[in-house]
Write a protein that holds these residues in place. Structure first.
Motif, PDB file in Angstrom:
ATOM      1  N   THR A  87      73.147  14.543  83.483  1.00  0.00           N
ATOM      2  CA  THR A  87      74.043  15.026  82.775  1.00  0.00           C
ATOM      3  C   THR A  87      74.759  16.392  83.454  1.00  0.00           C
ATOM      4  N   GLU A  91      78.201  17.134  84.870  1.00  0.00           N
ATOM      5  CA  GLU A  91      79.252  18.245  84.169  1.00  0.00           C
ATOM      6  C   GLU A  91      79.826  18.877  85.660  1.00  0.00           C
ATOM      7  N   ILE A 176      79.139  10.840  80.992  1.00  0.00           N
ATOM      8  CA  ILE A 176      78.203  11.647  80.078  1.00  0.00           C
ATOM      9  C   ILE A 176      77.994  11.212  78.958  1.00  0.00           C
ATOM     10  N   GLU A 180      73.921   9.886  77.735  1.00  0.00           N
ATOM     11  CA  GLU A 180      73.569  10.536  76.635  1.00  0.00           C
ATOM     12  C   GLU A 180      73.036   9.568  75.591  1.00  0.00           C
TER      13      GLU A 180
END
Length: 197
Positions: A87, A91, A176, A180
Motif C-alpha cells: 500500500t 501511494e 488501496i 486494505e
C-alpha cells in the motif's frame, strides 16, 4: 538416479523412472506425512519443480520438505508483512504519476502488480490447503475479488490510454482501499492457520 527425501535414501523407485514419475512418488510420500516439497537439488543444482520435470538425466536428486502447516504459517506471515509495503508503494506510484514522473511510476507499477499477484496466489493456495474458502467467501470476500479485478483492469485501460492522472486516482480511491479490505481476510486466514496448529 538416486533419490533422497529429507536426507534419507528412497529406494522404492523403478530404475528407469523419469523425472515426472520421481516427482509424483516423492510428493505422494511427503503428503502421507503432511509435508510438501520446498527444495529440489539435482546433482548439486537447486531448481524448481518445472525445471526438474524437464531434465532427462542426473545422478542424485535431493528433495527437502517442510510440514504444510509450517509453510502456510510462514507464507501468510510474509503476506501480512508485505501488505503495508504494497500500500505504501502504491501511494508512491500515485504520487509519481501526479508529478508526471511517468517512467518511474510505470516501473514501480509493474513491481506492484507482481506483488499483488503473489499476494493473491498465497491467499488462494493457503485457503485451499486450510480448506476455508467457503467460510471466507461468506464474509464479503466474494464481492471483493471482482472489485480488485475491476480496479486492475481499469488501471490497465488507463495505462494503455496514457491517462496518468486517472491511474493515480484509481490507485488512491479504489485499489488501496480494496487491498486494505483484503488485508483483513489475509490476517483472518493467518490467525486461522495459527489456531489449527
Amino acid at each position: 538416479m538416486k533419490v533422497y527425501i529429507d536426507g534419507q535414501e528412497y529406494s522404492e523407485l523403478p530404475g528407469n523412472a523419469d523425472a515426472a514419475s520421481i516427482l509424483n512418488v516423492v510428493r505422494g510420500e511427503m503428503s502421507k506425512n503432511g509435508r510438501v516439497v520446498t527444495e529440489i537439488c539435482l546433482d548439486n543444482v537447486v531448481m524448481d519443480e518445472e525445471a526438474f520435470l524437464n531434465v532427462t538425466g542426473g545422478f542424485l536428486a535431493r528433495f527437502t520438505s517442510q510440514p504444510v502447516r509450517m509453510l502456510i504459517r510462514e507464507s501468510l506471515g510474509e503476506a501480512v508483512n508485505y501488505l503495508p509495503k504494497l500500500t505504501q508503494g502504491l501511494e508512491e506510484i500515485a504520487l509519481h504519476f501526479e508529478k508526471n514522473e511517468i517512467a518511474v511510476g510505470e516501473g514501480k507499477l509493474a513491481d506492484a502488480a507482481e506483488g499483488l499477484d503473489w499476494l493473491l496466489l498465497v491467499f488462494q493456495n493457503c485457503s485451499a490447503l486450510l480448506a476455508v474458502d467457503e467460510e471466507m467467501n461468506g464474509s464479503g470476500l466474494g464481492e471483493l475479488k471482482p472489485a480488485l479485478s475491476e480496479s486492475v483492469n481499469s488501471l490497465a485501460a488507463f495505462h494503455a490510454e496514457r491517462k496518468y492522472p486517472q491511474i493515480a486516482l484509481c490507485i488512491r480511491q479504489k485499489l488501496i482501499p480494496e487491498i486494505e479490505k483484503f488485508s483483513v481476510f489475509i490476517k483472518k486466514l493467518r490467525d486461522f492457520g495459527a489456531s489449527t496448529q
